[in-house]
Design a protein around this motif. Structure first.
Motif, short mmCIF file in Angstrom:
data_model
loop_
_atom_site.label_atom_id
_atom_site.label_comp_id
_atom_site.label_asym_id
_atom_site.label_seq_id
_atom_site.Cartn_x
_atom_site.Cartn_y
_atom_site.Cartn_z
N CYS A 358 0.87 -1.20 0.00
CA CYS A 358 0.00 0.00 0.00
C CYS A 358 0.90 1.23 0.00
O CYS A 358 0.95 1.97 1.00
CB CYS A 358 -0.89 0.03 1.23
SG CYS A 358 -2.21 -1.16 1.20
N PRO A 359 1.62 1.48 -1.10
CA PRO A 359 2.69 2.48 -1.04
C PRO A 359 2.21 3.92 -1.17
O PRO A 359 3.01 4.84 -1.01
CB PRO A 359 3.57 2.10 -2.23
CG PRO A 359 2.62 1.54 -3.22
CD PRO A 359 1.54 0.84 -2.42
N TYR A 360 0.92 4.13 -1.50
CA TYR A 360 0.46 5.49 -1.76
C TYR A 360 -0.12 6.09 -0.49
O TYR A 360 -1.25 5.80 -0.12
CB TYR A 360 -0.55 5.50 -2.89
CG TYR A 360 0.04 4.94 -4.17
CD1 TYR A 360 0.99 5.68 -4.87
CD2 TYR A 360 -0.28 3.66 -4.62
CE1 TYR A 360 1.58 5.17 -6.02
CE2 TYR A 360 0.31 3.14 -5.76
CZ TYR A 360 1.24 3.90 -6.45
OH TYR A 360 1.83 3.39 -7.57
N GLY A 361 0.66 6.91 0.19
CA GLY A 361 0.27 7.39 1.52
C GLY A 361 0.49 6.27 2.53
O GLY A 361 0.95 5.17 2.19
N GLU A 362 0.13 6.57 3.78
CA GLU A 362 0.25 5.53 4.80
C GLU A 362 -0.96 4.62 4.72
O GLU A 362 -2.07 5.09 4.49
CB GLU A 362 0.31 6.18 6.18
CG GLU A 362 1.57 7.02 6.39
CD GLU A 362 1.57 7.76 7.72
OE1 GLU A 362 0.50 7.91 8.32
OE2 GLU A 362 2.65 8.19 8.15
N PRO A 363 -0.77 3.31 4.90
CA PRO A 363 -1.96 2.45 4.99
C PRO A 363 -2.75 2.76 6.26
O PRO A 363 -2.21 3.30 7.22
CB PRO A 363 -1.40 1.03 5.01
CG PRO A 363 0.06 1.15 5.11
CD PRO A 363 0.48 2.57 5.04
N ASN A 364 -4.02 2.40 6.23
CA ASN A 364 -4.88 2.62 7.39
C ASN A 364 -4.64 1.50 8.40
O ASN A 364 -5.24 0.42 8.33
CB ASN A 364 -6.33 2.63 6.92
CG ASN A 364 -7.27 3.07 8.01
OD1 ASN A 364 -6.97 2.91 9.20
ND2 ASN A 364 -8.40 3.65 7.61
N ASP C 55 -5.73 3.51 0.38
CA ASP C 55 -6.13 2.49 1.35
C ASP C 55 -7.25 2.98 2.28
O ASP C 55 -7.64 2.26 3.20
CB ASP C 55 -4.88 2.09 2.17
CG ASP C 55 -5.06 0.82 2.95
OD1 ASP C 55 -5.53 -0.17 2.35
OD2 ASP C 55 -4.77 0.80 4.17
N TRP C 56 -7.74 4.18 2.06
CA TRP C 56 -8.68 4.79 3.01
C TRP C 56 -10.04 5.04 2.37
O TRP C 56 -10.19 4.99 1.16
CB TRP C 56 -8.10 6.14 3.50
CG TRP C 56 -6.78 6.03 4.17
CD1 TRP C 56 -5.60 5.66 3.58
CD2 TRP C 56 -6.48 6.28 5.55
NE1 TRP C 56 -4.58 5.67 4.49
CE2 TRP C 56 -5.10 6.05 5.72
CE3 TRP C 56 -7.23 6.68 6.65
CZ2 TRP C 56 -4.46 6.19 6.94
CZ3 TRP C 56 -6.59 6.85 7.87
CH2 TRP C 56 -5.23 6.59 8.01
N LEU C 224 -3.98 12.92 1.72
CA LEU C 224 -4.17 11.74 0.87
C LEU C 224 -5.08 12.08 -0.31
O LEU C 224 -4.84 11.65 -1.45
CB LEU C 224 -4.76 10.59 1.69
CG LEU C 224 -3.78 9.92 2.66
CD1 LEU C 224 -4.54 9.11 3.72
CD2 LEU C 224 -2.81 9.02 1.92
N GLN C 295 2.62 11.68 4.24
CA GLN C 295 1.89 11.15 3.08
C GLN C 295 2.64 11.47 1.79
O GLN C 295 2.79 10.63 0.91
CB GLN C 295 0.47 11.73 3.04
CG GLN C 295 -0.30 11.62 4.36
CD GLN C 295 -0.31 10.23 4.96
OE1 GLN C 295 -0.41 9.23 4.25
NE2 GLN C 295 -0.17 10.15 6.29
N SER C 298 5.53 9.19 1.23
CA SER C 298 5.32 7.73 1.25
C SER C 298 5.99 7.11 0.03
O SER C 298 6.27 7.78 -0.96
CB SER C 298 3.82 7.43 1.28
OG SER C 298 3.18 7.97 0.13
#
Lengths: 434, 434, 434
Positions: A358-364, C55-56, C224, C295, C298
Motif C-alpha cells: 500500500c505504497p500510496y500514503g500511509e496504509p490505514n 487504502d482509506w 491523501l 503522506q 510515502s
C-alpha cells in the motif's frame, strides 16, 4: 541434549574421519562423504575424469595402496600407513633403488619447523615423493634407498556432495566446506564438522525465510565444478554464501572475510551485528589467500560468498603439517563456532528487502487493528510506541531500495529487534519480500 | 648525449624563435611552425578566415610590416622593430599626426610595474595602439605625435600543427601547447620547447601502449579549431590530455590542474604517484584561469585534459610583460620538466583497464608455467610471492571495472611496480586491454 | 504598510477563526475556508463520503449541534458551547442517563497536565465521549449523569482548498497547511495564517521563476485526497514542497524537516543558506512524527516535501490541549515566520539547473558585450572579475548536471550572490533552465 549435539559426537566423528587418506579425487573422499551421509542426506554429483571445467581439466582418480621409503638398513623412514601425509599426495607409482643424492629431489621437509612432517601435493604435474621431518631427513646417511609407491591413476570421477533445506523463498544461502586433505585437523575436518552442526541446527528451525544449501567438495577444482554446475543458479538466487574452514584452534573470535563486492546480505549484516554486541571480526576480500571463496568471487561470477575461520587468516604455524592435529584444533571451539554461526544466521533470517503493498500514503493501520482508534497524545503512549514505530519505518522504507538492515540502522537498533513488526506486517500482507 | 638532448639545443632554438612577431594568425605563426618542423614531422591544418568555429569566427590574418610612434621631437617612443610587443597585437593600420591628449586613448602601460612594457591584444575589436612602460609614458610631453602602423588584414587561414606517434592501442594521449604570443619566454616558448622534448623522448620508447598526439596551436581560437576538427575523435579515443605552458621560472615543482570531471587516466595517476614519492602538486579544475584546457573541458566536450605549468597557477609578476624573458624563464627548468613529464608518462603506460579472458574461477596458472606445480607452504615462498600476488590481483579485478591503478591501490603499491606481472599476463593472453 | 501586513490583521483573523468547531469534514471546515477565501482566491475540491482514497475511505460529514454532560446536580461538567474540544471530536450521538462508573469509559483527561482539557478524536471508530481536565474529573461524585451529544453523520464531502500563482516555469513549489482542528492555536491556526502571509508576499514579486501552489486541507485524509487528485502532477512538476505548521510559540528558530530522499531544491538550499548566515535548523526526515509530509513522502510518491515549524519537532507541553491558545502561540512569531520564509523562497528563485546553449568551447562573450575586448592583465581587472567569474562558472557547469547551488558551492559563495550573472546569461539566451 541429543548425542548429535554433544562434544562426544564430534570427537567420535573426527576420530573416524582423521585416518582416511583423502585427495581431491578417489576412494578416500567418497568414504568420507559416506560417513557424513549418515547424518545429512547428501546428494553426490560426479564429474568425469578428463572433462573440462572452465580453464581446468578434471584429474584422474588417485588410488594409493601403499607407500614407504626404506633406508639402507631397511628401516621405514617414511610410511604412508603410519601417517598418510608421508607420501606426496597424488604421487605417481615408483618401485626402485635410489642413491641418497638423487633421492633428495623427491623428499620434502621444513627447515623452519624441523619436527613437523609437511603436507605436500602435486596434482597437476606427475611426480613421486615422500614427506618427512627435517630432523629425520638430517639423519639420513648416504647409501641405497628403496622407494615404493603402489599407486595408480584411474579414469573415474571427481565428486561433490550437497543437501538443501528448503525455505519460504527460493533465495538461497550457500554454506560450503572442503574435504580433500588427508590427516589434517583444523585445516580440514573442522570445516565439515561445523557445517554438519549448522545443518542440524537450521533443520530444526520452525520456519525458514531462505533456502539453505550445504556443500562438501575438494578444494579449488571442487568449487570450480560446483560453479560449473550451479553458477547460473547462484547468480540468480544466492543472497549470501559462506566458505567454512579452520574453525578450531585457540582464538576465541570468528573472523569473516567479506565477499569481493560486499553486496551480499551477510556482508552487510556482519558489521551491523558488531554494532550491537556481536564480537566477530571482519576483513576485506582478497584473492591472495583463502580457499574456495576465491573461485566464487572470480570476475565471471562475483558471488556474495564470504569465508569464515578462526586462525587461518592470521596464519598458524601448524598449517599444512603433521602438527595440525586434534589437540591443536580442539572440539570445544567447533561447538562454539556452531553456536555463533547459528546466531548470525538467525539474524540473517530477519534481513530482507520488502515492498510495501500500500505504497500510496500511509496504509490505514487502525482498520487492521494495528493502531489505536482514539487519537490522544499522552507521554505513556509515546513510551509504548516502539513496535508501531518499527512498522511505520518498515512501511515508509518498504520501497525495494532499503532492506531491513538499512531501516534498523536508521533507527540505530539491531535488525533482530524488528522481528515482531516484520512478522505482523507480513501477516497482514502489507509487506512482501522482493 | 645527442645535441637535441642538450641545454644548448634548447637555448639556440629559443634564440631563433624569440624575436618573431607572432599573433593568432599570420606569417609569424607559420614561420615558428616551420622551425619546430625541422625536429618533428608537423602536419599543418588550416581554417579559412571567416569560417565559423562553434560560437566563434576565424579572424583574418594580421600582417604587420612596421609600427612606431614618434614624439614631437621625432624620437621613436615606441618601435615594433626594437621590441615587437610595443605595437598593440592585431592593431589596425594608422598613419596620422595626433595630439598627446587624444593619443593617450591608444597607449597601454602598467602603473603597478612602471619599468615593464605590457603585452596587449585586441583580436575581436579593431583598434590601433602602442604599449610602453609607465616610466616612458610619464615622460611624454604635450605636442603633436606621429603614429604609424603599417598593418593589413588579409583573408587567409588560421593554422594549427600536429604530429602523431602511433601506439599498440588507438586510445590516445593528447599533448598540446600554444604558440601565438610574440616575444614572450615563460608564458610562450617554454611550452612548445618542452613539448618538443617530450616528443623526442616518447619517440624513442621501445614500444608504446598508447598513441600520442602532439599539437601546437594559437591559444583559445586555435584549440577551438582543434576541437572542431577532432572533437568527436577525442571523445572516442582520448584517455588523457595535457596542455603544457609556463614550464620555466623558479619553482622546482610541476603543478597539474586536473580535468573538469577528473575521469582521465592522468587525473587518477597523478595523486597515485604522489603517494609513492613523486613531488608534483595537483589542483582542481577551474574555468576561471588557465589556457586551452578550458575549451577541452567545456560542457559539450568534457575531455580529460589537464594542464601543467610551474609558476602560472600561482601567478608571476612578469606575466604578459617585457619582463617575461629568457633570464626569468631559464633553460634548465625546461630540461627538468621534460625529465619529470617523461617519468609520469612512463608510469601512464602501465595504466589500463583489463579484461580477464578466463573469468570463471581462477585460470590454471600452473599449466602455463606461472605457478609452482608442487604445493608446499614455506615462509620462503611467501616472501617470493609478490609477482604472483600481482597476477592474482590483476586476474581477480580484471573485470573491466578496475584499472591497474585501482589494483595497485588495493595492494598499497605503485602501479609501476606491477609492470612485470602485467607483461606476463598480457603475453599469455590472460589479460586484454579494454 | 497595508492592513493585511499588520499584526492586527492576523490577530483579528485568528479571533474569528478560533471558536469554530472544525473537524476533518463538515460545516466548520467549510466556514473556515470561506474566511480565508476573502484574502486568497481559493478553489474548493470535494471528495464524496464513502469514496476510496488509496487504502482509506472518505468519512461522512460530522454535524454536531450541541454536546454537554450534566452531573447529578445538573451542572454542566462538559459543554461544547463553552469550549468546543470538550466533546470528543467526531463523537456519535448520545442522550442517556449513566452512572459515573460506566461514564468513566467515555471521559478523557490528562493526569500529567491536570489543568488542561485534552483534544481527542475518534474518526475511524464510532464512539461518544467528553474531554475534561483531570482536576474536574477528580471532583466528579458517584451518581447519575446525563450525557447529551446532538450529532449526526451525513453523506457529503471532504473538502480541500487551493490556489496557484503561476510562474515562468511549470515547475512547482507546493506550500500546504492543515485546517481541521477545532479551537487550537499553534498546532492549527498558526499554519494557515502563515500560509496566507506567504501568499500575499509571493503574489507581489515582480516575476516568479517557479509556479507556487497553496493548499489548505484536513490533516492526513486531506493530504491523501490531494495526492489522489494531484499525485501524478506533483511527480512531474514539483521541485520543492513545504508543510507549514506550529509557526508560533517561543523558539526563535525555524526548524525544517528534510524530505525523505533529500532530492528537492529546498532540501539542498536550506543547508547551503546556513553556511551563509541563515539561522534555521535542519533535521532529517522521519515517518515517525510530523504531519502531512508523511503522506507526500510515502514510498509510492517520494515527493520532495519538507516540513517547517518552530516548536513542534522538539515537542511542547500544550500540544493537543486547551493550553494551546493565542497567548502560547503569539502573533509576532507568525510575522517573523512569514519574513524568514519569504527570504528563503527568494533565494529558492535563484536555484535552477541550466543548460549552456553554446556548450562547445567557451562562447564568445566579447561579441555580446560581456567581456572586455582589449586583453590586458592588470591587478585592478582581476579585482573586478567577480561577475565575469560567475558567468564562466555558470557556463562551464551549465551541463544539466550541476545546479546553481552546486556552482555557488564550487566558488564558496551564496547562490543569491550569483543573481546578476544568472540574469545576464539568461537574457542573452546563453543559459536555458532545464
Amino acid at each position: 541434549m541429543s548425542y548429535q549435539e554433544t562434544a562426544e559426537f564430534y570427537s567420535d566423528l573426527y576420530d573416524e574421519l582423521f585416518p582416511i587418506l583423502r585427495s581431491i579425487t578417489g576412494p578416500g573422499l567418497r568414504q568420507s562423504y559416506d560417513i557424513f551421509g549418515r547424518y545429512m542426506p547428501l546428494e553426490i554429483c560426479s564429474f568425469k575424469s578428463g572433462s573440462r571445467v572452465f580453464d581446468w581439466k578434471i584429474p584422474q582418480e588417485w588410488h594409493c595402496e601403499d607407500a614407504y621409503l626404506l633406508d639402507p638398513e631397511g628401516n621405514k623412514v617414511a610410511d604412508m600407513k603410519r601417517l598418510n601425509i608421508e607420501v606426496l599426495n597424488y604421487s605417481e607409482p615408483v618401485d626402485r633403488d635410489i642413491e641418497l643424492d638423487e633421492l633428495q629431489n623427491h623428499l620434502y621437509s621444513l627447515p623452519d619447523l624441523p619436527a613437523a612432517v609437511p603436507y605436500v601435493t602435486s596434482y597437476y604435474k606427475k611426480r613421486w615423493g615422500f614427506c618427512l621431518s627435517q630432523e629425520s631427513r638430517d639423519k639420513l646417511r648416504p647409501g641405497t634407498y628403496k622407494a615404493v609407491v603402489k599407486s595408480e591413476f584411474v579414469d573415474g570421477t571427481l565428486d561433490i556432495a550437497q543437501t538443501v533445506l528448503e525455505g519460504q523463498s527460493k533465495k538461497e544461502v550457500m554454506l560450503s566446506s572442503y574435504l580433500c586433505h588427508p590427516s589434517m585437523a583444523n585445516n580440514e575436518l573442522s570445516g565439515p564438522l561445523v557445517l554438519l552442526g549448522l545443518y542440524n541446527r537450521i533443520k530444526q528451525w520452525p520456519n525458514r525465510r531462505y533456502t539453505y544449501r550445504f556443500i562438501l567438495n575438494p578444494e579449488t577444482i571442487g568449487s570450480l565444478s560446483v560453479l560449473h554446475m550451479l553458477g547460473e543458479h547462484f547468480k540468480e538466487n544466492m543472497v549470501s554464501g559462506l566458505v567454512i574452514n579452520c574453525m578450531g584452534g585457540e582464538p576465541d573470535e570468528l573472523v569473516f572475510k567479506q565477499s569481493r563486492n560486499e553486496q551480499g546480505i551477510l556482508d552487510k549484516l556482519l558489521p551491523h551485528l558488531n554494532r550491537f554486541g556481536y564480537k566477530h571480526s571482519n576483513i576485506p576480500f582478497s584473492p591472495l589467500k583463502g580457499s574456495d571463496e576465491r573461485q566464487y568471487n572470480s570476475p565471471g561470477f562475483q558471488l556474495p560468498v564470504c569465508c569464515v575461520s578462526r586462525a587461518f587468516h592470521t596464519g598458524f604455524d601448524e598449517y599444512h603439517t603433521s602438527l595440525d592435529n586434534k589437540e591443536a584444533m580442539g572440539i570445544d571451539p567447533l561447538l562454539d563456532s556452531i553456536d555463533k554461526l547459528e546466531q548470525i544466521f538467525l539474524a540473517h533470517e530477519q534481513c530482507a528487502t520488502f515492498e510495501n503493498t500500500c505504497p500510496y500514503g500511509e496504509p490505514n493501520l487502525g482498520s487492521r487493528g494495528l493502531y489505536p482508534t482514539v487519537s490522544m497524545v499522552t507521554k505513556e503512549r509515546e513510551r509504548q510506541a516502539s513496535e508501531l514505530n518499527d512498522m511505520r519505518m518498515l512501511l515508509n522504507y518498504g520501497d525495494c531500495e532499503h532492506d531491513t538492515i538499512d531501516i534498523a540502522n536508521l533507527q540505530n537498533k539491531c535488525v533482530t529487534d524488528m522481528q515482531s513488526a516484520i512478522g505482523k506486517l507480513e501477516q497482514q500482507s502489507l509487506l512482501e519480500m522482493v
